[in-house]
Design a protein around this motif. Sequence first.
Motif, PDB file in Angstrom:
ATOM      1  N   ASP A  31       0.828  -1.213   0.000  1.00  0.00           N
ATOM      2  CA  ASP A  31       0.000   0.000   0.000  1.00  0.00           C
ATOM      3  C   ASP A  31       0.858   1.257   0.000  1.00  0.00           C
ATOM      4  OD1 ASP A  31      -2.228  -1.598  -0.022  1.00  0.00           O
ATOM      5  OD2 ASP A  31      -2.639  -1.399   2.137  1.00  0.00           O
ATOM      6  N   SER A  32       1.935   1.217   0.777  1.00  0.00           N
ATOM      7  CA  SER A  32       2.848   2.364   0.829  1.00  0.00           C
ATOM      8  C   SER A  32       3.501   2.588  -0.536  1.00  0.00           C
ATOM      9  CB  SER A  32       3.913   2.135   1.896  1.00  0.00           C
ATOM     10  OG  SER A  32       4.836   3.185   1.905  1.00  0.00           O
ATOM     11  N   ALA A  33       3.943   1.506  -1.177  1.00  0.00           N
ATOM     12  CA  ALA A  33       4.560   1.614  -2.506  1.00  0.00           C
ATOM     13  C   ALA A  33       3.558   2.142  -3.526  1.00  0.00           C
ATOM     14  CB  ALA A  33       5.106   0.261  -2.945  1.00  0.00           C
ATOM     15  N   ARG A  34       2.315   1.675  -3.462  1.00  0.00           N
ATOM     16  CA  ARG A  34       1.277   2.136  -4.383  1.00  0.00           C
ATOM     17  C   ARG A  34       1.045   3.630  -4.204  1.00  0.00           C
ATOM     18  NH1 ARG A  34      -3.809   3.140  -3.565  1.00  0.00           N
ATOM     19  NH2 ARG A  34      -3.871   2.057  -1.570  1.00  0.00           N
ATOM     20  N   LEU A  35       0.969   4.079  -2.958  1.00  0.00           N
ATOM     21  CA  LEU A  35       0.766   5.508  -2.697  1.00  0.00           C
ATOM     22  C   LEU A  35       1.967   6.332  -3.149  1.00  0.00           C
ATOM     23  CD1 LEU A  35      -1.000   5.287   0.770  1.00  0.00           C
ATOM     24  CD2 LEU A  35      -2.031   5.917  -1.418  1.00  0.00           C
ATOM     25  N   THR A  36       3.164   5.787  -2.935  1.00  0.00           N
ATOM     26  CA  THR A  36       4.374   6.476  -3.392  1.00  0.00           C
ATOM     27  C   THR A  36       4.345   6.652  -4.910  1.00  0.00           C
ATOM     28  OG1 THR A  36       5.682   5.626  -1.542  1.00  0.00           O
ATOM     29  CG2 THR A  36       6.904   6.345  -3.495  1.00  0.00           C
ATOM     30  N   LEU A  37       3.932   5.611  -5.624  1.00  0.00           N
ATOM     31  CA  LEU A  37       3.824   5.709  -7.093  1.00  0.00           C
ATOM     32  C   LEU A  37       2.771   6.728  -7.505  1.00  0.00           C
ATOM     33  CD1 LEU A  37       4.176   1.975  -8.171  1.00  0.00           C
ATOM     34  CD2 LEU A  37       5.817   3.821  -8.514  1.00  0.00           C
ATOM     35  N   GLU A  38       1.654   6.762  -6.814  1.00  0.00           N
ATOM     36  CA  GLU A  38       0.613   7.741  -7.128  1.00  0.00           C
ATOM     37  C   GLU A  38       1.112   9.163  -6.873  1.00  0.00           C
ATOM     38  OE1 GLU A  38      -3.328   7.019  -5.601  1.00  0.00           O
ATOM     39  OE2 GLU A  38      -3.136   4.862  -5.939  1.00  0.00           O
ATOM     40  N   ILE A  39       1.823   9.348  -5.761  1.00  0.00           N
ATOM     41  CA  ILE A  39       2.385  10.670  -5.451  1.00  0.00           C
ATOM     42  C   ILE A  39       3.353  11.092  -6.550  1.00  0.00           C
ATOM     43  CG2 ILE A  39       3.930  11.907  -3.871  1.00  0.00           C
ATOM     44  CD1 ILE A  39       2.614  10.195  -1.595  1.00  0.00           C
ATOM     45  N   ARG A  40       4.258  10.202  -6.942  1.00  0.00           N
ATOM     46  CA  ARG A  40       5.232  10.528  -7.996  1.00  0.00           C
ATOM     47  C   ARG A  40       4.531  10.841  -9.313  1.00  0.00           C
ATOM     48  NH1 ARG A  40       9.680   6.217  -6.396  1.00  0.00           N
ATOM     49  NH2 ARG A  40      10.729   7.444  -4.794  1.00  0.00           N
ATOM     50  N   SER A  41       3.473  10.096  -9.597  1.00  0.00           N
ATOM     51  CA  SER A  41       2.720  10.343 -10.819  1.00  0.00           C
ATOM     52  C   SER A  41       2.131  11.751 -10.799  1.00  0.00           C
ATOM     53  CB  SER A  41       1.613   9.305 -10.962  1.00  0.00           C
ATOM     54  OG  SER A  41       0.807   9.603 -12.072  1.00  0.00           O
ATOM     55  N   ARG A  42       1.550  12.135  -9.699  1.00  0.00           N
ATOM     56  CA  ARG A  42       0.966  13.486  -9.575  1.00  0.00           C
ATOM     57  C   ARG A  42       2.068  14.552  -9.655  1.00  0.00           C
ATOM     58  NH1 ARG A  42      -2.365   9.974  -8.718  1.00  0.00           N
ATOM     59  NH2 ARG A  42      -4.549  10.160  -8.205  1.00  0.00           N
ATOM     60  N   GLU A  43       3.201  14.294  -8.988  1.00  0.00           N
ATOM     61  CA  GLU A  43       4.314  15.250  -9.035  1.00  0.00           C
ATOM     62  C   GLU A  43       4.841  15.396 -10.463  1.00  0.00           C
ATOM     63  OE1 GLU A  43       6.106  14.736  -4.507  1.00  0.00           O
ATOM     64  OE2 GLU A  43       6.955  13.518  -6.129  1.00  0.00           O
ATOM     65  N   ASN A  44       4.927  14.283 -11.183  1.00  0.00           N
ATOM     66  CA  ASN A  44       5.360  14.349 -12.582  1.00  0.00           C
ATOM     67  C   ASN A  44       4.376  15.139 -13.429  1.00  0.00           C
ATOM     68  OD1 ASN A  44       7.691  12.890 -12.089  1.00  0.00           O
ATOM     69  ND2 ASN A  44       6.795  10.942 -12.685  1.00  0.00           N
ATOM     70  N   SER A  45       3.091  14.986 -13.162  1.00  0.00           N
ATOM     71  CA  SER A  45       2.075  15.756 -13.886  1.00  0.00           C
ATOM     72  C   SER A  45       2.239  17.246 -13.613  1.00  0.00           C
ATOM     73  CB  SER A  45       0.671  15.312 -13.471  1.00  0.00           C
ATOM     74  OG  SER A  45       0.441  13.987 -13.851  1.00  0.00           O
ATOM     75  N   ILE A  46       2.519  17.577 -12.365  1.00  0.00           N
ATOM     76  CA  ILE A  46       2.736  18.982 -12.006  1.00  0.00           C
ATOM     77  C   ILE A  46       3.974  19.517 -12.712  1.00  0.00           C
ATOM     78  CG2 ILE A  46       3.375  20.527 -10.105  1.00  0.00           C
ATOM     79  CD1 ILE A  46       1.563  18.758  -8.301  1.00  0.00           C
ATOM     80  N   GLN A  47       5.061  18.745 -12.709  1.00  0.00           N
ATOM     81  CA  GLN A  47       6.287  19.179 -13.377  1.00  0.00           C
ATOM     82  C   GLN A  47       6.053  19.395 -14.867  1.00  0.00           C
ATOM     83  OE1 GLN A  47       9.169  20.147 -12.018  1.00  0.00           O
ATOM     84  NE2 GLN A  47       8.162  19.815 -10.051  1.00  0.00           N
ATOM     85  N   LYS A  48       5.285  18.506 -15.482  1.00  0.00           N
ATOM     86  CA  LYS A  48       4.967  18.655 -16.902  1.00  0.00           C
ATOM     87  C   LYS A  48       4.166  19.934 -17.136  1.00  0.00           C
ATOM     88  CE  LYS A  48       2.715  16.444 -20.801  1.00  0.00           C
ATOM     89  NZ  LYS A  48       1.829  15.371 -21.243  1.00  0.00           N
ATOM     90  N   ALA A  49       3.197  20.196 -16.261  1.00  0.00           N
ATOM     91  CA  ALA A  49       2.390  21.418 -16.382  1.00  0.00           C
ATOM     92  C   ALA A  49       3.265  22.657 -16.206  1.00  0.00           C
ATOM     93  CB  ALA A  49       1.249  21.416 -15.370  1.00  0.00           C
ATOM     94  N   TYR A  50       4.199  22.610 -15.252  1.00  0.00           N
ATOM     95  CA  TYR A  50       5.132  23.730 -15.060  1.00  0.00           C
ATOM     96  C   TYR A  50       5.953  23.960 -16.331  1.00  0.00           C
ATOM     97  CZ  TYR A  50       4.628  24.200  -9.927  1.00  0.00           C
ATOM     98  OH  TYR A  50       4.181  24.432  -8.669  1.00  0.00           O
ATOM     99  N   ARG A  51       6.467  22.879 -16.922  1.00  0.00           N
ATOM    100  CA  ARG A  51       7.261  23.027 -18.153  1.00  0.00           C
ATOM    101  C   ARG A  51       6.436  23.647 -19.267  1.00  0.00           C
ATOM    102  NH1 ARG A  51       9.039  17.958 -16.502  1.00  0.00           N
ATOM    103  NH2 ARG A  51       7.661  16.917 -17.976  1.00  0.00           N
ATOM    104  N   GLU A  52       5.200  23.163 -19.433  1.00  0.00           N
ATOM    105  CA  GLU A  52       4.338  23.699 -20.488  1.00  0.00           C
ATOM    106  C   GLU A  52       4.008  25.163 -20.229  1.00  0.00           C
ATOM    107  OE1 GLU A  52       1.043  20.985 -20.539  1.00  0.00           O
ATOM    108  OE2 GLU A  52       2.207  19.406 -21.520  1.00  0.00           O
ATOM    109  N   LEU A  53       3.742  25.503 -18.971  1.00  0.00           N
ATOM    110  CA  LEU A  53       3.445  26.884 -18.609  1.00  0.00           C
ATOM    111  C   LEU A  53       4.660  27.773 -18.868  1.00  0.00           C
ATOM    112  CD1 LEU A  53       1.551  28.991 -17.314  1.00  0.00           C
ATOM    113  CD2 LEU A  53       2.466  28.274 -15.092  1.00  0.00           C
ATOM    114  N   GLY A  54       5.828  27.295 -18.460  1.00  0.00           N
ATOM    115  CA  GLY A  54       7.055  28.054 -18.688  1.00  0.00           C
ATOM    116  C   GLY A  54       7.337  28.247 -20.165  1.00  0.00           C
ATOM    117  N   LYS A  55       7.107  27.201 -20.948  1.00  0.00           N
ATOM    118  CA  LYS A  55       7.328  27.300 -22.395  1.00  0.00           C
ATOM    119  C   LYS A  55       6.353  28.297 -23.010  1.00  0.00           C
ATOM    120  CE  LYS A  55       7.788  24.499 -26.539  1.00  0.00           C
ATOM    121  NZ  LYS A  55       7.747  23.139 -27.096  1.00  0.00           N
ATOM    122  N   ALA A  56       5.095  28.232 -22.587  1.00  0.00           N
ATOM    123  CA  ALA A  56       4.095  29.169 -23.106  1.00  0.00           C
ATOM    124  C   ALA A  56       4.464  30.605 -22.717  1.00  0.00           C
ATOM    125  CB  ALA A  56       2.708  28.822 -22.580  1.00  0.00           C
ATOM    126  N   TYR A  57       4.915  30.800 -21.475  1.00  0.00           N
ATOM    127  CA  TYR A  57       5.313  32.143 -21.030  1.00  0.00           C
ATOM    128  C   TYR A  57       6.506  32.635 -21.853  1.00  0.00           C
ATOM    129  CZ  TYR A  57       6.547  36.108 -18.171  1.00  0.00           C
ATOM    130  OH  TYR A  57       6.832  37.376 -17.751  1.00  0.00           O
TER     131      TYR A  57
END
Length: 154
Positions: A31-57
Amino acid sequence: MATSTEILKQISTSVTEAGKDGLEKAKELRDSARLTLEIRSRENSIQKAYRELGKAYFQAHRNDEDPEYDQIAFIKAAFEEIGELKTAKDEIRGVKRCSNCGNPIADGVNYCPNCGTKYEEPEEVAEEAAEEAAEEMEEAAEEAAEEAEEEEEK
């Protein structure tokens, strides 16, 4: 004194309890590993959004005369360096590229097959740019001299 049957029951009970504890720990780890993977997935999504936002800016503000962030100048310089490196790589490989769209152009072809832009050798382009820069410098020097004369007259 305990009989062998009682000893075996105690051992069996201990093994069963240890197995249950081990199973519970394994479930916790899963369960801990599953949650860790979900957290990383969300963090990666945020990082991708930051990159896209930065590129657009960057795209929206790259030509600002006085950009709000120093990183814009850094990115522009990095793009220029990458362009120079790509040009050097193309020279090694004997490839020429369209100055407008970057499409490869075969030797002996004078117009880009992709966008139709006339191909000019880089030396010609550099010479034209140098001539334009020299003319701009002369104009700026003349304007500065005129302004200086106007200031002296005052």
